[in-house]
Motif scaffolding. Structure first.
Motif, PDB file in Angstrom:
ATOM      1  N   LEU A  14      -4.921  21.568  23.495  1.00 53.13           N
ATOM      2  CA  LEU A  14      -4.254  22.101  24.686  1.00 53.13           C
ATOM      3  C   LEU A  14      -3.084  23.013  24.328  1.00 53.13           C
ATOM      4  O   LEU A  14      -2.741  23.908  25.102  1.00 53.13           O
ATOM      5  N   ASP A  15      -2.495  22.806  23.170  1.00 55.93           N
ATOM      6  CA  ASP A  15      -1.394  23.677  22.725  1.00 55.93           C
ATOM      7  C   ASP A  15      -1.809  25.145  22.726  1.00 55.93           C
ATOM      8  O   ASP A  15      -0.996  26.025  23.033  1.00 55.93           O
ATOM      9  N   VAL A  16      -3.036  25.405  22.340  1.00 59.06           N
ATOM     10  CA  VAL A  16      -3.502  26.791  22.236  1.00 59.06           C
ATOM     11  C   VAL A  16      -4.428  27.185  23.380  1.00 59.06           C
ATOM     12  O   VAL A  16      -4.435  28.346  23.798  1.00 59.06           O
ATOM     13  N   LEU A  17      -5.213  26.247  23.897  1.00 57.94           N
ATOM     14  CA  LEU A  17      -6.167  26.593  24.945  1.00 57.94           C
ATOM     15  C   LEU A  17      -5.486  26.804  26.291  1.00 57.94           C
ATOM     16  O   LEU A  17      -5.946  27.615  27.109  1.00 57.94           O
ATOM     17  N   VAL A  67       1.868  30.164  17.911  1.00 55.39           N
ATOM     18  CA  VAL A  67       1.532  29.093  16.972  1.00 55.39           C
ATOM     19  C   VAL A  67       1.577  27.775  17.732  1.00 55.39           C
ATOM     20  O   VAL A  67       2.628  27.390  18.249  1.00 55.39           O
ATOM     21  N   GLY A  68       0.444  27.103  17.823  1.00 58.02           N
ATOM     22  CA  GLY A  68       0.403  25.800  18.464  1.00 58.02           C
ATOM     23  C   GLY A  68       0.830  24.704  17.509  1.00 58.02           C
ATOM     24  O   GLY A  68       1.041  24.940  16.311  1.00 58.02           O
ATOM     25  N   GLY A  69       0.951  23.502  18.051  1.00 56.26           N
ATOM     26  CA  GLY A  69       1.349  22.369  17.228  1.00 56.26           C
ATOM     27  C   GLY A  69       0.215  21.393  17.015  1.00 56.26           C
ATOM     28  O   GLY A  69      -0.949  21.697  17.252  1.00 56.26           O
ATOM     29  N   SER A 152       1.464  20.230  27.020  1.00 57.35           N
ATOM     30  CA  SER A 152       1.212  20.844  28.326  1.00 57.35           C
ATOM     31  C   SER A 152       2.240  21.920  28.669  1.00 57.35           C
ATOM     32  O   SER A 152       1.968  22.800  29.503  1.00 57.35           O
ATOM     33  N   ALA A 153       3.403  21.884  28.033  1.00 55.99           N
ATOM     34  CA  ALA A 153       4.437  22.889  28.304  1.00 55.99           C
ATOM     35  C   ALA A 153       3.998  24.279  27.874  1.00 55.99           C
ATOM     36  O   ALA A 153       4.609  25.273  28.272  1.00 55.99           O
ATOM     37  N   GLY A 154       2.951  24.365  27.060  1.00 55.68           N
ATOM     38  CA  GLY A 154       2.451  25.671  26.651  1.00 55.68           C
ATOM     39  C   GLY A 154       1.982  26.499  27.832  1.00 55.68           C
ATOM     40  O   GLY A 154       2.070  27.736  27.815  1.00 55.68           O
ATOM     41  N   ILE A 155       1.463  25.844  28.881  1.00 54.97           N
ATOM     42  CA  ILE A 155       1.042  26.574  30.077  1.00 54.97           C
ATOM     43  C   ILE A 155       2.256  27.174  30.762  1.00 54.97           C
ATOM     44  O   ILE A 155       2.242  28.342  31.181  1.00 54.97           O
TER      45      ILE A 155
END
Length: 216
Positions: A14-17, A67-69, A152-155
């Motif tokens: 989910l970090d990247v998607l 860069v995701g985690g 989820s904060a990536g969104i």
């Protein structure tokens, strides 16, 4: 506009998607996944793979870097080809961004020194070890760096970035298209709101041990 999303073994999907879903809907935008070793890259749960066609040399000047985690981020902290690439593309990128523990990768590459940034709550204080000022905000923008808190904060970060890049109207249109209007059934999504026993359970899941009784 080209958006380059970095993946590595052990990334959190989910970090990247999440950001991919948002940023990929901006007008005239190409999203490319990039990895040190192109091919199938497996996520932290071992149940999802991203097929990456591009290596670092194939993406020399992206406009946005993300860069995701994930648990695999720990293996990306030593200086090497990823850090070299990040430092090189950061010179020309309009935005260099991270989600969750991806900020540690940026920090280890020397890009966040003297900046404010955020990450997953479990590692927030450790950002200071890299000369970063930790922030508990869900999304932090400092200069041309944007960092998001956990998963989820990536969104939220991607929507914030969309507004800065393409304007509020476009960002809100994307938000409506993906129907991003979270109404979680529980108030356990942050350290401040989660019950103490839930916090302890989360820490045990993440670290394998219970926190001190006085924590949280």
């Amino acid at each position: 506009m080209q958006v380059a999303i970095v993946v590595y073994p052990g990334f959190t999907a989910l970090d990247v998607l999440g950001p991919h879903e948002v940023l990929g809907r901006l007008p005239d935008t190409e999203v490319v996944f990039v990895a040190e070793h192109p091919g199938l890259v497996v996520n932290d749960l071992g149940s999802l793979s991203v097929h990456v066609d591009a290596g670092f040399a194939d993406v020399p000047e992206p406009d946005v870097v993300l860069v995701g985690g994930g648990p695999g981020a720990h293996d990306q902290l030593a200086d090497g080809s990823l850090h070299d690439w990040l430092r090189a593309v950061d010179r020309t990128a309009a935005w260099t961004t991270s989600v969750c523990t991806g900020s540690f990768v940026l920090a280890a590459a020397g890009l966040l020194a003297g900046r404010r940034a955020t990450t997953h709550w479990s590692g927030l204080d450790q950002l200071a070890d890299y000369g970063v000022t930790p922030s508990t905000e869900r999304v932090v923008v400092d200069g041309h760096y944007a960092t998001a808190a956990g998963v989820s904060a990536g969104i939220d970060m991607a929507l914030t970035l969309s507004g800065l890049i393409a304007g509020d109207h476009v960002a809100q249109t994307v938000q409506l298209i993906i129907e991003y209007a979270p109404e979680p059934p529980y108030r356990a999504g942050s350290v401040d709101s989660a019950p103490a026993e839930v916090f302890r359970s989360a820490v045990k899941t993440l670290t394998g041990s219970l926190p001190d009784e006085g924590a949280a």
